[in-house]
Scaffold this active site. Structure first.
Site, PDB file in Angstrom:
ATOM      1  N   PHE A   8       0.839  -1.211   0.000  1.00 47.75           N
ATOM      2  CA  PHE A   8       0.000   0.000   0.000  1.00 47.75           C
ATOM      3  C   PHE A   8       0.871   1.257   0.000  1.00 47.75           C
ATOM      4  CE2 PHE A   8      -2.268   2.768   3.316  1.00 47.75           C
ATOM      5  CZ  PHE A   8      -2.855   3.579   2.362  1.00 47.75           C
TER       6      PHE A   8
ATOM      7  N   LYS B 233      11.011 -11.149  11.417  1.00 43.41           N
ATOM      8  CA  LYS B 233      12.222 -11.242  10.576  1.00 43.41           C
ATOM      9  C   LYS B 233      12.427 -10.002   9.717  1.00 43.41           C
ATOM     10  CE  LYS B 233      13.285 -15.237   8.611  1.00 43.41           C
ATOM     11  NZ  LYS B 233      13.034 -16.516   7.886  1.00 43.41           N
TER      12      LYS B 233
ATOM     13  N   LYS C 138      25.294   1.053   3.984  1.00 43.72           N
ATOM     14  CA  LYS C 138      26.702   1.301   4.339  1.00 43.72           C
ATOM     15  C   LYS C 138      27.605   1.001   3.136  1.00 43.72           C
ATOM     16  CE  LYS C 138      29.966  -0.692   7.652  1.00 43.72           C
ATOM     17  NZ  LYS C 138      30.191  -2.087   7.272  1.00 43.72           N
TER      18      LYS C 138
ATOM     19  N   TYR D 269       5.081  -7.247  16.093  1.00 37.23           N
ATOM     20  CA  TYR D 269       5.206  -6.053  15.253  1.00 37.23           C
ATOM     21  C   TYR D 269       5.896  -4.931  16.040  1.00 37.23           C
ATOM     22  CZ  TYR D 269       3.653  -2.335  12.030  1.00 37.23           C
ATOM     23  OH  TYR D 269       3.580  -1.292  11.146  1.00 37.23           O
TER      24      TYR D 269
END
Ligand code: UDP
Length: 328
Positions: free
Chosen positions: A12, A92, A106, A146
Site C-alpha cells: 500500500f 524477521k 553502508k 510487530y
C-alpha cells in the site's frame, strides 16, 4: 539520475512511494516478496524505463548492482490481522530485513529511511503521542511481534548511524488510508467499507470508545519525502491529528456508503490501544509539513477505489474469518 530502492514497493504505502519517486525523476527499484504486497499496485509502472521490480525477500541478503542513493525500508506486514497470521515473518523483516538494508546502505553510501510506527508507543499512557515518549508495549502480547520488531528496527538504525555514520531517517507512521489498501487486511477502514459493500453489519470491537487518527496517503507520502530530503536523524511522527472514536468512525462509514446495515459490537482484541493521536509539532517545525486532506475528502476517494474492485476481491476467502486469528 538518482537511484532509490523501496522495500515493500508493491504494498500500500510502498507503491504510492514508487509513484512519487518516479514522478520526481528517480530511478526506482521496488523490492517485494509479495506476501502482503500486490503486483496490481505497481503494474502501471512496469512500462517505464526508470522502474524495476525485484521479487525478493529482504530478510535474505540483498544485492543491488551499481550505485544506490536512497533506501526506503517499507517491507512489513502492517495490519494486526496480518501480523497475527504471519508473526515470524513480521519479526524477521523488522530485524534481519533492516540489518540487510543498513548493510546495503553502508556498502553503497546510501541514505536510508525506515518506516516505523505509532505502535512503538504501544497502548500509550501519554496523549497525544510525542516523539520523546518511550511507550507502553507488551513484548509478549499478540502485537509484540510487530511492536518489538519496529522498536528493534529503530535501535538498529540509530546504531548504524552512530557507529558506522550511515545517514538515517526514521518516520513513525500513524494510521494511514487510501486507495490500494487491501480490502481484506482486517484493518478497520477496509473492514467497515467491505462490510458495507457486502451488505453485512459493521463490527465495532469493544465499546468503540477507543480512538484513532487517520491520515490520507498523499499527505503521508509528502511528509516522508520531506523527511528523507531533510537532515533530521531522530524519529518524526507523520500522521493526521484529527482524532475520532471507532464508534463515530463506523457511523461516518454508514453515512458515506449509505448502507442500511447495523453497527454491532464484538469483544476488544487483546492489547488494542485505547487512544492514538500524533503530536506533529516536530514535523511542522522541521519539515514545514502538515496534513492537507480532510477525512471527508480522503474517505470519498478511498470508497470509490474499493467500489471499483472485483466481486472476487470483495469475497476473497478469508474476509469473514478474522475471528479465528484475533486474540481477545
Ligand atoms: N476495529 C473494529 N472493527 C474491525 C476492525 C478493527 O472496531 O472490524 C478496531 C480495532 O479494534 C482498533 C481500531 O479499529 O481499535 C483500529 O484497528 P486497525 O486494525 O485498523 O489498526 P490499529 O490502529 O489497531 O493498528
Amino acid at each position: 539520475m538518482k537511484k532509490v530502492l523501496i522495500t515493500g514497493g508493491a504494498g500500500f504505502l510502498g507503491s504510492h512511494l514508487c509513484d512519487r519517486f518516479v514522478k520526481e525523476g528517480f530511478h526506482v527499484i521496488a523490492m517485494d516478496n509479495l506476501i502482503t504486497g500486490r503486483l496490481e499496485n505497481i503494474e502501471h509502472l512496469f512500462k517505464l524505463e526508470n522502474f524495476e521490480f525485484y521479487h525478493h525477500d529482504v530478510s535474505k541478503f540483498i544485492h543491488v548492482p551499481g550505485n544506490l542513493d536512497y533506501i526506503l525500508h517499507f517491507a512489513s506486514p502492517a495490519s494486526p490481522i496480518d501480523y497475527l497470521k504471519i508473526p515470524i515473518q513480521t519479526l524477521k523483516v523488522g530485524s534481519l530485513g533492516i540489518h540487510n538494508c543498513l548493510g546495503l546502505a553502508k556498502a553503497k553510501n546510501a541514505r536510508v529511511l525506515i518506516a516505523s510506527t505509532s505502535e512503538v508507543y504501544g497502548d500509550p499512557l501519554v496523549h497525544p503521542q510525542t516523539e520523546d515518549y518511550w511507550g507502553n508495549v507488551n513484548p509478549i502480547g499478540p502485537r509484540g511481534v510487530y511492536d518489538e520488531a519496529k522498536r528493534f528496527q529503530e535501535a538498529m538504525t540509530m546504531a548504524y548511524h552512530r557507529f558506522h555514520g550511515v545517514e538515517t531517517r526514521i518516520v513513525r507512521i500513524f494510521n494511514t488510508y487510501g486507495p490500494r489498501m487491501r480490502l481484506n487486511d482486517g484493518r478497520v477502514l477496509p473492514a467497515f467499507i467491505g462490510q458495507a459493500l457486502r451488505g453485512e453489519d459493521l463490527t465495532v470491537f469493544g465499546d468503540g470508545s477507543q480512538t484513532r487518527s487517520f491520515c490520507y496517503v498523499d499527505d503521508l507520502v509528502e511528509g516522508i519525502y520531506r523527511l528523507l530530503m531533510s537532515d533530521y536523524v531522530e524519529p518524526v511522527n507523520i500522521g493526521n491529528p484529527d482524532e475520532i472514536t471507532i464508534k463515530d468512525f463506523a457511523e461516518e462509514i454508514v453515512k458515506l456508503t449509505g448502507t442500511d446495515q447495523k453497527v454491532v459490537y464484538k469483544d476488544l482484541p487483546k492489547d488494542d490501544p485505547k487512544q492514538r493521536q500524533p503530536e506533529i509539532t516536530r514535523a511542522r517545525e522541521i519539515l514545514g509539513w502538515e496534513p492537507k486532506v480532510s477525512r471527508q475528502e480522503g474517505l470519498k476517494i478511498t470508497y470509490e477505489y474499493f467500489k471499483s474492485l472485483s466481486h472476487d476481491e470483495l469475497y476473497e476467502k478469508d474476509h469473514y474469518n478474522f475471528d479465528k486469528y484475533i486474540i481477545r
